[in-house]
Design an enzyme around this catalytic site. Sequence first.
Site: not given
Ligand SMILES: NC(=O)c1ccc[n+]([C@@H]2O[C@H](COP(=O)([O-])OP(=O)(O)OC[C@H]3O[C@@H](n4cnc5c(N)ncnc54)[C@H](OP(=O)(O)O)[C@@H]3O)[C@@H](O)[C@H]2O)c1
Length: 486
Positions: A149, A241, A336
Site C-alpha cells: 500500500k 483500513h 492506541k
Molecule cells: N515499513 C513498514 O512497516 C511498512 C508498513 C506497511 C506498508 N509498507 C509499505 O511497504 C513498501 C516498502 O516500505 P519500506 O518501509 O520497506 O520502504 P524503504 O525502507 O524505503 O525501502 C524501499 C526499498 O526499495 C528499494 N528501492 C527504492 N528505489 C529503488 C530503485 N530505483 N531501484 C531499486 N531499489 C529501489 C530500496 O533499496 P535501497 O535502499 O537499497 O536503495 C529499499 O530496498 C511501501 O509501499 C510502504 O508503503 C511499509
Amino acid sequence: MIDATTIVIFGASGDLTRRKLIPALFKQWRKQRLPAPLRIVGFAFSDWDTATFRSEMDSGIKEFVEEDFRQASYDDFCDMLHFVQGGFTESDDYARLEAAISELENDTTNRLYYLATPPRFFLPIVEQMHAQGMVQESDVAWRRVIIEKPFGNDLASAQALNTSLHKLLDEQQIYRIDHYLAKETVQNIMVFRFANAIFEPLWNRNYIDHVQISAVESVDVGHRAGYYDQAGVLRDMFQNHLMQLLSLVAMEPPASFEANSVRDEKAKVLKAVRPISPEALASHTIRGQYAGYRDAPDVADGSETPTYAALELYIDNWRWRGVPFYLRSGKALQQKATEIIIQFRGTPHNMFPIPADYSIRRNVLALCIQPHEAIHLRFETKVPDTDIDMRSVEMNFEYDLAFGKDSTPEAYERLLLEALDGDPTLFTRADSIEQAWRIIDPIIQGWQTAFAPPLDEYVTGSWGPASSDLMLSQAGRHWRYACAEH
Ligand SMILES: NC(=O)c1ccc[n+]([C@@H]2O[C@H](COP(=O)([O-])OP(=O)(O)OC[C@H]3O[C@@H](n4cnc5c(N)ncnc54)[C@H](OP(=O)(O)O)[C@@H]3O)[C@@H](O)[C@H]2O)c1
C-alpha cells in the site's frame, strides 16, 4: 501443481523486508508451513551481495522474532536467501535477475513476487517483469504479485493503476495488501457474525442505533512526516483500513467463504455507502490537526494536513437505512486502540421502578481489534440485595485467556501464507479499492473548498478535537472507549 517456489522481494534492503517480511517467513518456516523447496531472492539498489543480505536478515530475525522461535541454529533458513543488486527501472537488471533466479531454480517453479517498494515503482516493476516474461504462468506453475500500500492516491490514480495492471496480469494474480484484513481479530468479525445464530438477527436497523469504528493512535507522525504531510489521515487510514472494517461489519452474509463470494459482498456494501455531498461536509465530517504538527521536520510551513478525522456515513440499503456509521482515526491521541462498537437501541418500554437519576443503559457490543484483542458485551443486571437497582456489567471474551498469550500471529505471517496458497480472500480486489476511493475522494477534494469544516487543533494526548464529540452529542450520542479502557 508443483510445490517448488521462489519468493522474490523487490525492495529487499528496506524496512518492511527486515522488520516484517523475513521474520514472518522465518516463523512460518519454523512452523513448517512453507512450500519446499523454497528460495527467497531479494532485489534492491543497495550494493549488497547474498552474504550481506543473509547477515542483515539474520540481524532482523534476532531483533524481531521472539526467542522461543529462534532456538537452535537456523542456517538452513538463511541458506534459502539470495540477493541480486539492481535498479527497478533498469531492464538489463531484470535480465540479470531472471537469469539469477533461473539458475537457482532446478526445475519448474512457482513464483511469488512481493513489491515492498515505494508505490511509484509498482507499475514499472510489473511492466519490466512482463517484458522479461517473468509473470507468464504455465499449466503447472503460477506467478503471483503482492502489491503493498498505498494503492493509488485518489480514485483516478487507483483506477489507472488497476487498468494498467490488468493489461499485464490477470486479477487473480494480483494480491493487494491491507494488513488489517489479516489480523485475527478482523478475520473473526465474519466468524462472529456468520458462525453464530444469535447476533445476526439483531444486526440491522431495527436493533442497532449506530456503529462506531475507531482506529486511534498515540504516536505522532514521527519519521513518516514527509509521506504523511502529502497523504493525511483520510488516505493513510480511512480509504484502506477503516473502509475494510466497515465492509466486514456491514456486508450481507456471503453464500460461501470462497474468496470471490466474500469480496462480492464487501464491494456491494461499499457501493451502497452514500457519498458525502459538499453541503454535508460541515455537519458530517470533522478534521483536526494536533498542536505542534507543523513544527515536525518535513512538514510544510502552515500545513493544512489533517491528522484526525471523524465521518458520519450512511449505507443506503434495506439493512442499514438511517443507521449512522461514525468512523474516526487520529494521531497523537490518548491511547492506541482499534475498535468497533455496535450500539444497540434501548428497550421499547421500562417496567422497572428505577431511581429517577438512573436510566437503563443500552446494550453495547465491542469488537476490540488491537492492541486489546477481545469482545465485550455490555448488559444490565440487578444489583444483589437491592429492590431493583441496576448496573451495567460485561460478558468478556479475551483472546489471551481463551487461546493463550501470544496466540495471534503477525498479520504478514498469514498474508504470505495465503498468497502462497492462492487464497486472495484477505487481499483487496480492484473494485473494493475503487469503491473505497469513491467514498473518500470527494471528502479529500471537498476539504480543499469553502465547504470544508474548520481544521480544529487538538492537544496531543487528548481524544481529538471537541468538534468530534459535538458531532455525536448533537445526535444524543457519544464516542465510546470500550476497548481502550481495558
Ligand atoms: N515499513 C513498514 O512497516 C511498512 C508498513 C506497511 C506498508 N509498507 C509499505 O511497504 C513498501 C516498502 O516500505 P519500506 O518501509 O520497506 O520502504 P524503504 O525502507 O524505503 O525501502 C524501499 C526499498 O526499495 C528499494 N528501492 C527504492 N528505489 C529503488 C530503485 N530505483 N531501484 C531499486 N531499489 C529501489 C530500496 O533499496 P535501497 O535502499 O537499497 O536503495 C529499499 O530496498 C511501501 O509501499 C510502504 O508503503 C511499509
